[in-house]
Scaffold this motif. Structure first.
Motif, PDB file in Angstrom:
ATOM      1  N   GLN A   1       0.830  -1.207   0.000  1.00 32.39           N
ATOM      2  CA  GLN A   1       0.000   0.000   0.000  1.00 32.39           C
ATOM      3  C   GLN A   1       0.861   1.253   0.000  1.00 32.39           C
ATOM      4  O   GLN A   1       2.007   1.244   0.424  1.00 32.39           O
ATOM      5  CB  GLN A   1      -0.901   0.029   1.240  1.00 32.39           C
ATOM      6  CG  GLN A   1      -1.928  -1.080   1.261  1.00 32.39           C
ATOM      7  CD  GLN A   1      -2.791  -1.018   2.515  1.00 32.39           C
ATOM      8  OE1 GLN A   1      -2.870   0.002   3.189  1.00 32.39           O
ATOM      9  NE2 GLN A   1      -3.443  -2.126   2.818  1.00 32.39           N
ATOM     10  N   LYS A   2       0.265   2.335  -0.438  1.00 29.86           N
ATOM     11  CA  LYS A   2       0.966   3.611  -0.415  1.00 29.86           C
ATOM     12  C   LYS A   2       0.917   4.158   1.015  1.00 29.86           C
ATOM     13  O   LYS A   2      -0.174   4.400   1.546  1.00 29.86           O
ATOM     14  CB  LYS A   2       0.270   4.582  -1.366  1.00 29.86           C
ATOM     15  CG  LYS A   2       0.964   5.935  -1.490  1.00 29.86           C
ATOM     16  CD  LYS A   2       0.317   6.750  -2.613  1.00 29.86           C
ATOM     17  CE  LYS A   2       1.056   8.043  -2.882  1.00 29.86           C
ATOM     18  NZ  LYS A   2       0.949   9.060  -1.870  1.00 29.86           N
ATOM     19  N   ILE A   3       2.081   4.304   1.622  1.00 30.82           N
ATOM     20  CA  ILE A   3       2.087   4.838   2.991  1.00 30.82           C
ATOM     21  C   ILE A   3       2.836   6.160   3.053  1.00 30.82           C
ATOM     22  O   ILE A   3       2.867   6.814   4.090  1.00 30.82           O
ATOM     23  CB  ILE A   3       2.712   3.842   3.993  1.00 30.82           C
ATOM     24  CG1 ILE A   3       4.195   3.588   3.678  1.00 30.82           C
ATOM     25  CG2 ILE A   3       1.931   2.544   4.061  1.00 30.82           C
ATOM     26  CD1 ILE A   3       4.960   2.986   4.833  1.00 30.82           C
ATOM     27  N   ALA A   4       3.483   6.531   1.938  1.00 33.06           N
ATOM     28  CA  ALA A   4       4.266   7.772   1.951  1.00 33.06           C
ATOM     29  C   ALA A   4       4.076   8.492   0.633  1.00 33.06           C
ATOM     30  O   ALA A   4       3.573   7.918  -0.340  1.00 33.06           O
ATOM     31  CB  ALA A   4       5.745   7.450   2.156  1.00 33.06           C
ATOM     32  N   SER A   5       4.466   9.731   0.610  1.00 31.42           N
ATOM     33  CA  SER A   5       4.476  10.498  -0.631  1.00 31.42           C
ATOM     34  C   SER A   5       5.302   9.745  -1.672  1.00 31.42           C
ATOM     35  O   SER A   5       6.286   9.081  -1.332  1.00 31.42           O
ATOM     36  CB  SER A   5       5.093  11.865  -0.321  1.00 31.42           C
ATOM     37  OG  SER A   5       5.896  12.301  -1.375  1.00 31.42           O
ATOM     38  N   GLU A   6       4.911   9.828  -2.960  1.00 32.38           N
ATOM     39  CA  GLU A   6       5.645   9.068  -3.991  1.00 32.38           C
ATOM     40  C   GLU A   6       7.088   9.544  -4.142  1.00 32.38           C
ATOM     41  O   GLU A   6       7.906   8.887  -4.780  1.00 32.38           O
ATOM     42  CB  GLU A   6       4.908   9.075  -5.350  1.00 32.38           C
ATOM     43  CG  GLU A   6       4.550  10.414  -5.904  1.00 32.38           C
ATOM     44  CD  GLU A   6       3.260  10.971  -5.296  1.00 32.38           C
ATOM     45  OE1 GLU A   6       2.873  12.062  -5.699  1.00 32.38           O
ATOM     46  OE2 GLU A   6       2.643  10.329  -4.408  1.00 32.38           O
ATOM     47  N   LYS A   7       7.433  10.633  -3.530  1.00 37.90           N
ATOM     48  CA  LYS A   7       8.813  11.100  -3.571  1.00 37.90           C
ATOM     49  C   LYS A   7       9.725  10.281  -2.647  1.00 37.90           C
ATOM     50  O   LYS A   7      10.935  10.421  -2.687  1.00 37.90           O
ATOM     51  CB  LYS A   7       8.875  12.568  -3.138  1.00 37.90           C
ATOM     52  CG  LYS A   7       8.324  13.520  -4.175  1.00 37.90           C
ATOM     53  CD  LYS A   7       8.762  14.929  -3.900  1.00 37.90           C
ATOM     54  CE  LYS A   7       8.289  15.878  -5.004  1.00 37.90           C
ATOM     55  NZ  LYS A   7       9.305  16.040  -6.055  1.00 37.90           N
ATOM     56  N   VAL A   8       9.107   9.451  -1.788  1.00 35.20           N
ATOM     57  CA  VAL A   8       9.895   8.770  -0.760  1.00 35.20           C
ATOM     58  C   VAL A   8      10.250   7.335  -1.137  1.00 35.20           C
ATOM     59  O   VAL A   8       9.380   6.510  -1.376  1.00 35.20           O
ATOM     60  CB  VAL A   8       9.126   8.751   0.581  1.00 35.20           C
ATOM     61  CG1 VAL A   8       9.894   7.967   1.638  1.00 35.20           C
ATOM     62  CG2 VAL A   8       8.859  10.173   1.061  1.00 35.20           C
ATOM     63  N   THR A   9      11.569   7.065  -1.221  1.00 36.79           N
ATOM     64  CA  THR A   9      12.083   5.702  -1.284  1.00 36.79           C
ATOM     65  C   THR A   9      13.008   5.561  -0.085  1.00 36.79           C
ATOM     66  O   THR A   9      13.882   6.412   0.117  1.00 36.79           O
ATOM     67  CB  THR A   9      12.826   5.445  -2.599  1.00 36.79           C
ATOM     68  OG1 THR A   9      11.859   5.422  -3.656  1.00 36.79           O
ATOM     69  CG2 THR A   9      13.554   4.109  -2.575  1.00 36.79           C
ATOM     70  N   ALA A  10      12.776   4.522   0.724  1.00 40.41           N
ATOM     71  CA  ALA A  10      13.562   4.389   1.949  1.00 40.41           C
ATOM     72  C   ALA A  10      14.186   3.008   2.022  1.00 40.41           C
ATOM     73  O   ALA A  10      13.565   2.017   1.619  1.00 40.41           O
ATOM     74  CB  ALA A  10      12.677   4.625   3.164  1.00 40.41           C
TER      75      ALA A  10
END
Lengths: 460, 447
Positions: free
Chosen positions: A269-278
């Motif tokens: 699921q999307k849990i963060a802004s699409e700018k975020v890769t961690a």
């Protein structure tokens, strides 16, 4: 040293009452520390910690017993104690172990315990001089130099009998600036999974010490931060503590497996802004949070936690992996033999993005710029976090205006992640000690500059 | 080798290496922890550990080394390690190895009933705590963590100047944190108790505190940012004082880390504030008959009616200032150096109940939880800015719940702006305690 035959007999005793898995974690650690205050060595210590912990599993239950007595009798006694707590069957086990040494991806040149006290004091003297040179307002400089060599062996009934040596060196500089009635501090704490070559290759002692002193002086002249809700720009390096606290802990199986994380059941699921890769990566050579093998003997890994905003992986240890029905990720860690391991972070960072740092600030409007973060904490169940800003500035109409002190950021991790609207290009990591259920362990935090559209900022 | 032989060999070897005097700090500890979840054991650990800290004087300098192994190699490591470490010391302060006092106080910190509890009795207690937590309110359906722990420890301090003293103590503790759900809102509440006597363990009470805390925060919101009169609940006041207790350390003051340097005899707090360190109070987990240097402990008035009477001293800081030690030498673990610290510090209770404090406050904020003390509090400047929870105080009574707020101030100023001290004192897990405090004004940030 842990003798293989003794480990075999102790493991047999550990599973003799119906336990379905067991593990021995043996440790012999030598460490030294040197504390210097205002250019005088105040204290120097050397210590040797030694012991073993035995864990027995049965289904989702586990029992942990630890002792300083690592003779065969001592280990069998501890194993029997654990076994008697986990079951009352009688099971004969014949355990055979195959010895191996963990492949070393973190070369060490100068073992810290081989370095003379004079040499160590020399580093501290030069750090002191650098910090003092920044301003006459610097009234005190405290320097701590720590070195550690830890020999570990891990054995389990799968036949694993693996040894590793973990070497750490870290410098901490805390500078105190004072104008007589007020004191402010700044600190800098560089370290690595490295020997004393740290100071030849990776850490510029002069720069680290000056950075600490500059923060203290800047904050001495700062006015208190006014509280409220505002956009916050968080700089790279230790700024990554926001991700560590607001999200990282909630992705550890320790809380996910028992449904105590706000991210439980949200893979894909999307849990963060699409700018975020961690990413959580234990494989980066000689980094502070790196490993060869984790504390259950599993080789360490590089794990993508979030990709373009979508939750991809949790960090999973063996016991919680059983609870979740998922494989381990080499993330089991513990402070030392006195703790049972659980899933923890290693080097955890938000990957570099595409936004221009200058644009991030110029389009922030009226905001807080958190140049250096302090520590923080989070409750994974509710996601509520708080952390301190060590060096902060007010941004007014897109311009960095003036320094402010005493700012705290509070909020909920799941909300903050979705509110990240900029991710910069220059990712940097910084060293921290992370405290949680299995004790205090070295971890790196990291990120490029990021911007959060709004956070509650505490101040006065 | 056995401990007696080890210590004898250690002291002999140290003497032959030129140590003028030396000391061994021997600690033994047995601990037991059980956690339960949904009626099953979720974690269970038993530990026994020992450690020996060695320190000695060579050419007037103190060297330290420590070990958890008692063999020939360890004797060498301790003596050569401590000798090298002593040679590095540049601080010129006179160092002490203490010959001991005539008499030591009796401190009631060992209760055989703690050690007599069996594992299964302890597991049952933990299970009953979880059960109690889940039977109080339908909105609390899960516990985050429920634990019971017992700890039994002994300490012996022996040196070449004739000191040989020892004590043992034990404690039993329980901890519960629960989650309450209402709609999409999840809140957490927790409670703990740490005791010397298992008979005084009130499981129902601990459960009720945890549950009430969680349900009280449901549907919590923020409050407008601003300056408010504040009541700090006893546990919050205790945590703050604990975090800033070092400002009363002479060691910190002499190093310029406390603004109380040289302020003895001055008014530094509101007249209603008196602060005592009482290491003889068995309710403090750190109560003991002697301090980290073997000096007999005693009660010390630190602040009396707002006036700073003395800072906390060990032999070295007292020698430096030409005063007597207050027996506040700290040595947290066998492997830590001697410092200065509180053992049973508390704010002396006043006359008013919590209800009376709230009434006096009228309109304000009641802070019942703070987070981030390890990061958001600057022990040197006294500044703090912390995540917090609590309630509004409206018309002298508790109003609506608050979360995601922050409370900020300066601890030095806070002590000056105490308007009243509550009448109930409870030591928790901490060696520092305070009753509820009514504070003139603190900064609250919310919406």
């Amino acid at each position: 040293m842990l003798v293989k035959n003794s480990a075999e007999r102790a493991l047999s005793a550990a599973v003799a009452t119906g336990g379905d898995f067991a593990e021995i974690f043996y440790e012999d650690t030598k460490s030294s520390s040197l504390t210097m205050i205002n250019d005088q060595t105040e204290n120097a210590t050397i210590s040797r910690a030694h012991g073993a912990g035995i864990r027995v599993y049965k289904g989702f239950q586990s029992v942990y017993v630890h002792t300083n007595d690592t003779t065969e009798q001592g280990l069998i006694r501890a194993a029997a104690q654990a076994a008697s707590a986990i079951g009352n069957e009688t099971v004969a086990a014949d355990i055979r172990l195959t010895g191996s040494i963990a492949a070393n991806i973190h070369p060490i040149k100068i073992m810290p315990m081989d370095v003379s006290g004079q040499k160590r004091a020399c580093v501290c003297h030069s750090a002191t001089a650098s910090a003092q040179s920044v301003s006459s307002d610097i009234r005190q400089v405290r320097v701590l130099l720590m070195g550690k060599e830890s020999d570990i062996t891990i054995a389990n009934p799968d036949g694993l009998f693996i040894g590793d040596t973990r070497v750490y060196t870290r410098l901490s500089v805390t500078a105190l600036a004072s104008n007589g009635s007020e004191n402010q501090t700044g600190s800098s704490n560089p370290g690595a999974m490295m020997g004393f070559e740290l100071f030849d290759t990776r850490v510029d002692v002069d720069k680290a010490a000056r950075d600490a002193a500059k923060t203290a002086v800047t904050m001495l002249n700062a006015e208190p931060c006014r509280g409220g809700v505002m956009p916050v720009v968080i700089d790279n390096g230790f700024g990554g503590v926001i991700f560590h606290e607001a999200c990282g802990h909630s992705l550890e199986a320790t809380s996910v497996a028992i449904g105590m994380s706000e991210f439980s059941g949200r893979l894909g699921q999307k849990i963060a802004s699409e700018k975020v890769t961690a990413i959580d990566d234990g494989t980066i050579p000689n980094e502070w949070g790196s490993l060869n093998i984790d504390d259950e003997g599993t080789p360490t890994t590089r794990l993508v936690l979030i990709e373009n905003g979508v939750l991809k992986n949790y960090m999973i240890d063996r016991l919680n992996g059983r609870r979740m029905g998922m494989p381990v990720t080499g993330s089991a860690r513990r402070q030392d033999y006195t703790f049972a391991p659980t899933s923890r972070m290693r080097n955890t960072f938000i990957a570099a993005g595409t936004d221009e740092e200058s644009e991030i600030i110029s389009t922030a409007g009226d905001a807080l710029y958190a140049k250096k973060m302090g520590g923080g904490s989070v409750n994974p169940a509710t996601g509520e976090f708080n952390f301190a800003v060590q060096e902060g500035y007010i941004i007014r109409a897109g311009q960095i205006d003036r320094p402010v002190r005493g700012a705290t950021l509070v909020g909920k991790g799941s909300e903050i992640l979705l509110k990240i609207d900029r991710v910069g290009r220059d990712m940097k990591m910084a060293q921290g000690m992370c405290g949680s259920r299995s004790g205090s362990i070295p971890t790196n935090v990291g990120q490029p500059m990021i911007r959060v559209t709004d956070i509650t900022v505490g101040g006065r | 080798m056995d401990v007696e032989t080890f210590i004898r060999q250690l002291f002999d070897r140290a003497a032959s290496e030129g140590f003028e005097a030396c000391e061994a700090d021997l600690r033994m500890e047995e601990s037991f922890t059980v956690g339960v979840r949904e009626g099953e054991i979720s974690d269970y650990s038993v530990s026994s550990s020992q450690g020996l800290g060695f320190r000695g004087l060579v050419n007037g300098k103190m060297g330290y080394a420590s070990t958890q192994v008692f063999d020939d190699e360890a004797v060498s490591l301790l003596v050569t390690g401590a000798k090298e470490n002593a040679s590095l010391i540049e601080n010129a302060d006179t160092q002490f190895i203490y010959q001991g006092d005539e008499a030591y106080p009796q401190v009631d910190i060992y209760n055989s009933a703690v050690d007599a509890l069996t594992s299964s009795e302890k597991i049952e207690l933990a299970k009953s705590l979880e059960k109690a937590c889940l039977s109080i309110d339908p909105r609390v359906t899960r516990c985050q963590q429920v634990q019971l722990m017992t700890e039994s420890s002994s300490r012996r301090l022996v040196n070449t100047r004739g000191l040989d003293v020892a004590y043992r103590g034990n404690t039993i503790g329980v901890y519960a944190s629960v989650l309450a759900h209402e709609g999409a809102d999840v809140t957490r509440g927790s409670s703990f108790a740490l005791l010397r006597d298992p008979a005084q363990l009130d499981i129902e009470h601990v459960a009720r505190e945890a549950v009430e805390e969680a349900i009280h925060y449901l549907q919590a919101s923020q409050v407008s940012s601003g300056e408010y009169p504040v009541v700090l609940r006893y546990d919050v006041a205790s945590a703050l004082l604990n975090t800033f207790s070092e400002i009363f350390s002479a060691d910190a003051a002499q190093k310029g880390m406390s603004l109380y340097k040289g302020r003895e005899g001055e008014a530094i707090a509101a007249p209603c504030v008196s602060i005592v360190d009482d290491p003889l109070n068995p309710e403090s987990p750190d109560a003991a008959p002697f301090d980290g240097e073997g000096v007999a402990t005693r009660r010390t008035d630190l602040v009396k009616d707002g006036v700073l009477k003395t800072l906390m001293h060990n032999l070295r800081t007292a020698g430096k200032q030409g005063v007597c030690t207050t027996a506040n030498a700290s040595k947290r673990s066998y492997d830590s150096p001697v410092g200065v610290g509180a053992r049973g510090m508390y704010v002396v209770p006043g006359a008013e109940s919590l209800d009376q404090l709230l009434k006096r406050c009228g309109q304000g904020v009641f802070i019942t939880d703070v987070q981030g003390l390890h990061s958001g509090a600057n022990q040197i400047s006294g500044d703090f800015s912390l995540g917090a929870k609590g309630f509004t105080i409206e018309n002298g009574a508790i109003g609506r719940p608050l979360s995601q707020i922050t409370v900020a101030g300066n601890f030095y100023q806070l002590l000056r702006s105490v308007k009243a001290v509550g009448n109930e004192l409870k030591f928790g897990f901490s060696r520092v305690a305070s009753p509820d405090l009514l504070i003139d004004s603190l900064s609250i940030a919310g919406k």
